[in-house]
Every structure is written in structure tokens, then in C-alpha cells.
Design a protein around this motif. Structure first.
Motif: not given
Length: 213
Positions: A94-106
Motif C-alpha cells: 500500500x506504500x506509494x510514491x508520486x508518479x512524476x517523481x518515479x518518471x524523473x528517477x527512471x
């Protein structure tokens, strides 16, 4: 607690395509359950690779290595005990991260990742056998415990090695797994030498200090 369902249909995509497709979705939050489900039957190797790479990218942020280390540790333990399906507690799923942050990281790892994918292929199958997976699990447990220590910059090499093991398992590429073992041996020698140096300095300092009294 939950056993994560695996979707074999996703196995036709490369790892880079999967993580890019996940980032392209519209929902603002990205839950860990979505990531694990997206990797399908490659869950163990793919998640080791994913968390290893994320730790490399954002591990310098204080506290993140402890958070990232928990799922790596759980995955490694399951490799040792040869579970057929990847299991994660529901509170982690159930833990989540901001999808925009995820896109920047990958985005920072996509180019080199695709280069490695093009060179990778199934080979040296003995390196991804059941016995080898158990040994990799044990190595990742040790690396994860080091990774979770509050040492500035101490996450880089353990994270890269975990990522290499994960990529090798996912692709069944024994050459990548061998590279992971070479990295493990090199890192082990480095830790031993560092410990020897530190212990000698501490002992010399203690001897000097006690001689003053």
C-alpha cells in the motif's frame, strides 16, 4: 499480508518497457503493488533490479536506504527459501510514491539500462539454477544489511550489486550474475581492508590515550 499475483502476459515486454509503461499511466500515485504486478513472473529478479537501481539514484537522501532495504531484504529471504510467488506484507504493497517523481528517477537510468538489455541474453544457465538463486539470496541479505546502515555513500556498491543480481536473474543471464559475484567479492575485500584500517587506527589511538594516564 498478501501474495502478489503475477501476470505472465507482461513477460513479452522488456524491463525498461515495463517501468516506462508504468510511469506513463495517468494516476498521480504509484503503489508498490502496481509495480510488482507489472513485472509478472519475473517478480523476484525484476524487483531486486528495480529497488537496486532506485537506491543508486536516490540513496543519497537520508533515510531512503532503510526504506528501500526492507523490501530487498524480504525478496532475498524468499529467494533463499525458494518461494514460487513473490510475497509482500500488505502495508508495503500500500506504500506509494508520486508518479512524476518515479518518471524523473527512471529517466536517469533508462539509456544505460536499454544498452545493457540489448547485450543481455540467456546464457550460463548454471548461474541461475535453484542452488545459485539461494546463494544470491544469501548474498543479497548481507548486502541489504550493509545498505541499510546509516553510512553516507555506503549504499552505492551494494545497490549496484543487488541490481546486477536482479537483472541476471530476470534475464537468466549468467554473465551478469558472475559480474554480481565479482562485485560482491571486490566489495567484501574493500570492507575487510577498511575494517582492518579503522581497527588499527582505533587501537593505536586507544593505546596512545591510555599511555597519557
Amino acid at each position: 499480508m498478501a501474495v502478489v499475483p503475477l501476470d505472465p502476459e507482461t513477460d513479452t515486454r522488456t524491463f525498461s518497457e515495463v517501468i516506462e509503461d508504468i510511469g506513463a499511466r495517468d494516476e498521480p500515485k504509484l503503489y508498490l503493488s502496481e509495480l510488482i504486478h507489472g513485472f509478472g513472473e519475473r517478480g523476484f529478479g525484476a524487483m531486486l533490479l528495480f529497488f537496486g537501481l532506485v537506491s543508486v539514484v536516490i540513496g543519497a537522501v537520508p533515510g531512503t536506504t532503510t526504506v528501500l532495504g526492507a523490501p530487498i531484504l524480504l525478496i532475498a529471504i524468499q529467494l533463499v527459501f525458494r518461494r514460487d510467488q513473490l510475497w509482500m506484507p500488505s502495508w508495503i504493497l500500500k506504500r506509494s510514491i508520486d508518479r512524476a517523481t518515479y518518471r524523473n528517477a527512471i529517466g536517469k537510468i533508462m539509456k544505460p539500462l536499454r544498452k545493457v538489455e540489448r547485450l543481455s541474453r540467456p546464457r550460463l544457465s548454471i548461474m541461475s539454477s535453484d542452488a545459485s538463486e539461494m546463494l544470491i539470496g544469501l548474498a543479497c541479505i548481507v548486502l541489504c544489511l550493509i545498505l541499510m546502515l546509516p553510512i553516507t555513500g555506503g549504499n552505492l556498491f551494494p545497490s549496484l550489486i543487488v541490481a546486477a543480481f536482479g537483472f541476471g536473474l530476470m534475464q537468466r543471464d549468467g554473465a551478469i550474475i558472475i559480474a554480481g559475484w565479482v562485485g560482491t567479492a571486490g566489495f567484501g575485500v574493500f570492507v575487510w581492508l577498511a575494517w582492518e584500517l579503522i581497527s588499527r587506527v582505533v587501537l593505536a589511538t586507544w593505546t596512545w590515550a591510555t599511555s597519557l594516564f
